[in-house]
Write a protein that holds these residues in place. Structure first.
Motif, PDB file in Angstrom:
ATOM      1  N   PRO A  65       0.837  -1.201   0.000  1.00  0.00           N
ATOM      2  CA  PRO A  65       0.000   0.000   0.000  1.00  0.00           C
ATOM      3  C   PRO A  65       0.874   1.255   0.000  1.00  0.00           C
ATOM      4  CG  PRO A  65      -0.822  -1.603   1.571  1.00  0.00           C
ATOM      5  CD  PRO A  65       0.497  -2.110   1.073  1.00  0.00           C
ATOM      6  N   THR A  66       0.480   2.247  -0.756  1.00  0.00           N
ATOM      7  CA  THR A  66       1.284   3.452  -0.920  1.00  0.00           C
ATOM      8  C   THR A  66       1.559   4.104   0.419  1.00  0.00           C
ATOM      9  OG1 THR A  66       0.288   3.801  -3.076  1.00  0.00           O
ATOM     10  CG2 THR A  66       1.367   5.699  -2.043  1.00  0.00           C
ATOM     11  N   GLY A  67       2.840   4.365   0.659  1.00  0.00           N
ATOM     12  CA  GLY A  67       3.221   5.108   1.845  1.00  0.00           C
ATOM     13  C   GLY A  67       3.299   4.291   3.110  1.00  0.00           C
ATOM     14  N   THR A  68       3.137   2.961   3.042  1.00  0.00           N
ATOM     15  CA  THR A  68       3.126   2.186   4.271  1.00  0.00           C
ATOM     16  C   THR A  68       4.228   1.160   4.347  1.00  0.00           C
ATOM     17  OG1 THR A  68       1.610   0.556   3.329  1.00  0.00           O
ATOM     18  CG2 THR A  68       0.631   2.429   4.469  1.00  0.00           C
ATOM     19  N   ALA A  69       4.814   0.738   3.243  1.00  0.00           N
ATOM     20  CA  ALA A  69       5.868  -0.271   3.276  1.00  0.00           C
ATOM     21  C   ALA A  69       6.755  -0.072   2.057  1.00  0.00           C
ATOM     22  CB  ALA A  69       5.269  -1.681   3.298  1.00  0.00           C
ATOM     23  N   THR A  70       7.874  -0.773   2.035  1.00  0.00           N
ATOM     24  CA  THR A  70       8.856  -0.503   0.992  1.00  0.00           C
ATOM     25  C   THR A  70       9.156  -1.703   0.117  1.00  0.00           C
ATOM     26  OG1 THR A  70      10.616  -1.022   2.554  1.00  0.00           O
ATOM     27  CG2 THR A  70       9.948   1.283   2.377  1.00  0.00           C
ATOM     28  N   VAL A 234      -2.653 -10.676  16.113  1.00  0.00           N
ATOM     29  CA  VAL A 234      -1.526 -10.770  15.188  1.00  0.00           C
ATOM     30  C   VAL A 234      -1.127  -9.374  14.728  1.00  0.00           C
ATOM     31  CG1 VAL A 234      -0.649 -11.780  13.065  1.00  0.00           C
ATOM     32  CG2 VAL A 234      -2.347 -13.033  14.418  1.00  0.00           C
ATOM     33  N   GLY A 235       0.140  -8.997  15.017  1.00  0.00           N
ATOM     34  CA  GLY A 235       0.656  -7.703  14.609  1.00  0.00           C
ATOM     35  C   GLY A 235       0.472  -6.651  15.684  1.00  0.00           C
ATOM     36  N   SER A 236       0.503  -5.387  15.240  1.00  0.00           N
ATOM     37  CA  SER A 236       0.337  -4.245  16.135  1.00  0.00           C
ATOM     38  C   SER A 236      -0.517  -3.198  15.442  1.00  0.00           C
ATOM     39  CB  SER A 236       1.696  -3.606  16.473  1.00  0.00           C
ATOM     40  OG  SER A 236       2.577  -4.522  17.041  1.00  0.00           O
ATOM     41  N   ALA A 237      -1.289  -2.471  16.230  1.00  0.00           N
ATOM     42  CA  ALA A 237      -2.028  -1.344  15.679  1.00  0.00           C
ATOM     43  C   ALA A 237      -1.050  -0.278  15.188  1.00  0.00           C
ATOM     44  CB  ALA A 237      -2.951  -0.762  16.735  1.00  0.00           C
ATOM     45  N   ARG A 238      -1.445   0.443  14.153  1.00  0.00           N
ATOM     46  CA  ARG A 238      -0.577   1.494  13.595  1.00  0.00           C
ATOM     47  C   ARG A 238      -0.117   2.457  14.680  1.00  0.00           C
ATOM     48  NH1 ARG A 238      -2.452   6.430   9.604  1.00  0.00           N
ATOM     49  NH2 ARG A 238      -0.382   7.187   9.050  1.00  0.00           N
ATOM     50  N   SER A 239      -0.974   2.746  15.635  1.00  0.00           N
ATOM     51  CA  SER A 239      -0.637   3.695  16.697  1.00  0.00           C
ATOM     52  C   SER A 239       0.518   3.218  17.558  1.00  0.00           C
ATOM     53  CB  SER A 239      -1.865   3.956  17.576  1.00  0.00           C
ATOM     54  OG  SER A 239      -2.343   2.741  18.143  1.00  0.00           O
ATOM     55  N   ASN A 240       0.841   1.919  17.489  1.00  0.00           N
ATOM     56  CA  ASN A 240       1.931   1.361  18.295  1.00  0.00           C
ATOM     57  C   ASN A 240       3.197   1.079  17.485  1.00  0.00           C
ATOM     58  OD1 ASN A 240       0.469   1.327  20.734  1.00  0.00           O
ATOM     59  ND2 ASN A 240      -0.524  -0.596  20.168  1.00  0.00           N
ATOM     60  N   TRP A 241       3.192   1.344  16.187  1.00  0.00           N
ATOM     61  CA  TRP A 241       4.352   0.974  15.367  1.00  0.00           C
ATOM     62  C   TRP A 241       5.625   1.693  15.815  1.00  0.00           C
ATOM     63  CZ3 TRP A 241       1.983   1.120   9.735  1.00  0.00           C
ATOM     64  CH2 TRP A 241       1.137   0.013   9.571  1.00  0.00           C
ATOM     65  N   GLU A 326     -10.534  -0.999   6.946  1.00  0.00           N
ATOM     66  CA  GLU A 326      -9.401  -0.293   6.373  1.00  0.00           C
ATOM     67  C   GLU A 326      -8.983   0.801   7.361  1.00  0.00           C
ATOM     68  OE1 GLU A 326      -8.168   1.355   2.012  1.00  0.00           O
ATOM     69  OE2 GLU A 326     -10.003   2.171   2.872  1.00  0.00           O
ATOM     70  N   ILE A 327      -8.119   0.437   8.304  1.00  0.00           N
ATOM     71  CA  ILE A 327      -7.628   1.386   9.290  1.00  0.00           C
ATOM     72  C   ILE A 327      -6.613   2.332   8.656  1.00  0.00           C
ATOM     73  CG2 ILE A 327      -6.381   1.597  11.483  1.00  0.00           C
ATOM     74  CD1 ILE A 327      -9.219   0.426  11.715  1.00  0.00           C
ATOM     75  N   LEU A 328      -5.873   1.815   7.677  1.00  0.00           N
ATOM     76  CA  LEU A 328      -4.829   2.575   6.997  1.00  0.00           C
ATOM     77  C   LEU A 328      -5.017   2.371   5.503  1.00  0.00           C
ATOM     78  CD1 LEU A 328      -2.214   4.236   7.545  1.00  0.00           C
ATOM     79  CD2 LEU A 328      -0.956   2.078   7.438  1.00  0.00           C
ATOM     80  N   ASP A 329      -4.830   3.424   4.737  1.00  0.00           N
ATOM     81  CA  ASP A 329      -5.073   3.362   3.299  1.00  0.00           C
ATOM     82  C   ASP A 329      -4.341   2.184   2.659  1.00  0.00           C
ATOM     83  OD1 ASP A 329      -5.992   4.174   0.759  1.00  0.00           O
ATOM     84  OD2 ASP A 329      -4.124   5.259   0.395  1.00  0.00           O
ATOM     85  N   GLY A 330      -5.090   1.352   1.940  1.00  0.00           N
ATOM     86  CA  GLY A 330      -4.518   0.206   1.234  1.00  0.00           C
ATOM     87  C   GLY A 330      -4.515  -1.082   2.023  1.00  0.00           C
ATOM     88  N   TRP A 331      -4.934  -1.043   3.280  1.00  0.00           N
ATOM     89  CA  TRP A 331      -4.969  -2.258   4.103  1.00  0.00           C
ATOM     90  C   TRP A 331      -6.414  -2.690   4.353  1.00  0.00           C
ATOM     91  CZ3 TRP A 331      -0.773  -5.036   4.745  1.00  0.00           C
ATOM     92  CH2 TRP A 331       0.474  -4.417   4.584  1.00  0.00           C
ATOM     93  N   GLY A 332      -6.561  -3.952   4.793  1.00  0.00           N
ATOM     94  CA  GLY A 332      -7.890  -4.530   4.961  1.00  0.00           C
ATOM     95  C   GLY A 332      -8.469  -5.033   3.654  1.00  0.00           C
TER      96      GLY A 332
END
Length: 381
Positions: A65-70, A234-241, A326-332
C-alpha cells in the motif's frame, strides 16, 4: 607475472569472490529471517521461497500500500509446517519455577524441557533461538500450570527473539498477556490452555512471522481492560508501530491460527492488524457471548491483506460474525472468507466488509441468525 602484479591479481580475485558471496546472501535472504528492530525495515521473502520449514508455498506478490511499506508483500498459503507437532523425549526436567527459569536461560537448540505437573509461579522469558533442524521445546500436560500471579501486569510466557520454539500442552493463566512473541519466526504454540488473562491471550508481534498457533483452548480474557481482551492477536495497531517496530509497519506475516477453541473473550477471538499479510485462520471455533461491544463486535476482524479465513464456526456475537476494516489506506483488502459457519444471533451480518473492494465472501459460507443477512456484498463462487 612479477610479485607485485601477482599481489594485485590475487586481491582482485578475492574481491570478486566476496562480491559474489554478498550477492548470493542478498538474493537468498541470508538465514531467511526478516529484518528486526535495529536492523532496518522488514522485508518479505521472494515469491519463490517456501514458508516455514522451506517447503513450497503458493505465494504471490502485490505492491505494498502506498506510503506504508517498501517491499512487495507475500499473499496466499499457509506455511508448510502447519501440521501438529509431537514432543520428543525430554532432555531437561523442570519441577518448579526456579528449575524452569534455569532451563530457559541455559536452553540450546535441540533441548526438550519437560514440565512436571504443578504450579510454576512467575513470568518466564526465552531468548535463545533454536534452528529448523533443532527446535527448542517446552512440553507438559494441562496439570503443569504457569501462573503469572495476576491480570494487571506482565507476560506469563515471552518468546523474545526465540525462533523455532515449540510450546506444547501446558496451562498458562493469571497474566496481563498469556503468551507473547516478539521478533519470532517459525514457532509453534500448540495445545495450551490460556485463561484468566488481563488483555490478549496469545499475541504475535514485532515482525513475528511464519508461526503456528493451533489447537489451543483460549478463554476468560479482558479481565484488566475488556477492549484489549482478544483471544489471538496478530501484529500491532498502527498507533503502536513507533513503539514496537521503530515506526515501520509490523509485518507479522504468514502466521497460521488453526483449530483453536476460543470463548469468553471480551474482544475479538482473532484480531488481525494492519501491516500483516498472507496468513490463515482456519478450523477454529468461536463463542462471542462475552464480547464487550463498541468496536469489539465480531469474532474475527481483519485489517491486514491477503488473509484466508476458512472453515471456522462461530456462535453468538453482539453485531457481525466476520469483519474487515481499512484502518490505513490500502490495508484490509484481498482477504477471502470461505466455508465458514456463522451462527450470528445478532443484529448485523455474517460478513461485514469495509471496504468491500478486493475482499471476497464465497457462496459456501453458511449464516444463520444474522438480522442483515449473509454479507453486505454478493457472494462469489
Amino acid at each position: 607475472m612479477n610479485a607485485a602484479s601477482r599481489a594485485v591479481w590475487l586481491a582482485g580475485a578475492a574481491l570478486a569472490v566476496a562480491i559474489a558471496t554478498l550477492v548470493v546472501v542478498l538474493a537468498t535472504g541470508g538465514d531467511g529471517d526478516s529484518a528486526r528492530p535495529g536492523a532496518g525495515p522488514a522485508s518479505a521473502p521472494p515469491a519463490s521461497r517456501g514458508g516455514a520449514g522451506g517447503g513450497p508455498s503458493a505465494f504471490a506478490t502485490h505492491p505494498a500500500p502506498t506510503g506504508t511499506a517498501t517491499a512487495p508483500r507475500p499473499v496466499g498459503s499457509a506455511p508448510a509446517s502447519a501440521d501438529a507437532v509431537t514432543c520428543p523425549a525430554a532432555t531437561v526436567e523442570a519441577g518448579d519455577a526456579t528449575a524452569l527459569k534455569d532451563a530457559l536461560a541455559a536452553a540450546e537448540p535441540g533441548d526438550v524441557i519437560h514440565l512436571a505437573d504443578g504450579r510454576y509461579e512467575g513470568r518466564f522469558t526465552a531468548r535463545t533461538p533454536g534452528t529448523a533442524g533443532k527446535p527448542i521445546w517446552v512440553c507438559g500436560g494441562p496439570g503443569a500450570v504457569i501462573d503469572a500471579g495476576g491480570a494487571k501486569g506482565g507476560y506469563a510466557v515471552h518468546l523474545d527473539g526465540a525462533d523455532h520454539w515449540r510450546l506444547v500442552g501446558f496451562t498458562v493463566r493469571n497474566a496481563q498477556k498469556g503468551v507473547m512473541a516478539d521478533r519470532v519466526r517459525h514457532a509453534v504454540v500448540q495445545g495450551l490452555t490460556v485463561e484468566h488473562i488481563g488483555d490478549e491471550a496469545i499475541h504475535l508481534r514485532a515482525f513475528s512471522s511464519d508461526n503456528v498457533v493451533r489447537d489451543n483452548t483460549v478463554r476468560d480474557t479482558g479481565l484488566r481492560r475488556p477492549k484489549f481482551g482478544e483471544g489471538v492477536y496478530v501484529g500491532s495497531a498502527r498507533s503502536n508501530w513507533c513503539t514496537v517496530t521503530r515506526c515501520e509497519p509490523d509485518s507479522s506475516d504468514r502466521n497460521v491460527v488453526a483449530g483453536n477453541h476460543i470463548s469468553a473473550t471480551t474482544a475479538e477471538a482473532v484480531d488481525i492488524k494492519e501491516g500483516t499479510t498472507g496468513g490463515v485462520v482456519t478450523r477454529n471455533t468461536f463463542d462471542g457471548s462475552d464480547l464487550s461491544g463498541s468496536h469489539n463486535d465480531s469474532w474475527v476482524d481483519v485489517k491486514g491483506n491477503g488473509w484466508t479465513i476458512s472453515s471456522n464456526t462461530g456462535r453468538h456475537t453482539s453485531e457481525d460474525g466476520f469483519q474487515t476494516h481499512e484502518i490505513l489506506d490500502g490495508w484490509g483488502r484481498d482477504n477471502t472468507f470461505r466455508g465458514n459457519i456463522a451462527h450470528v444471533d445478532g443484529p448485523g451480518y455474517g460478513f461485514h466488509l469495509t471496504p468491500v473492494d478486493g475482499n471476497k465472501v464465497t457462496c459456501d459460507n453458511k449464516v444463520t441468525g444474522a438480522a442483515k443477512g449473509l454479507a453486505n456484498t454478493d457472494c462469489t463462487a
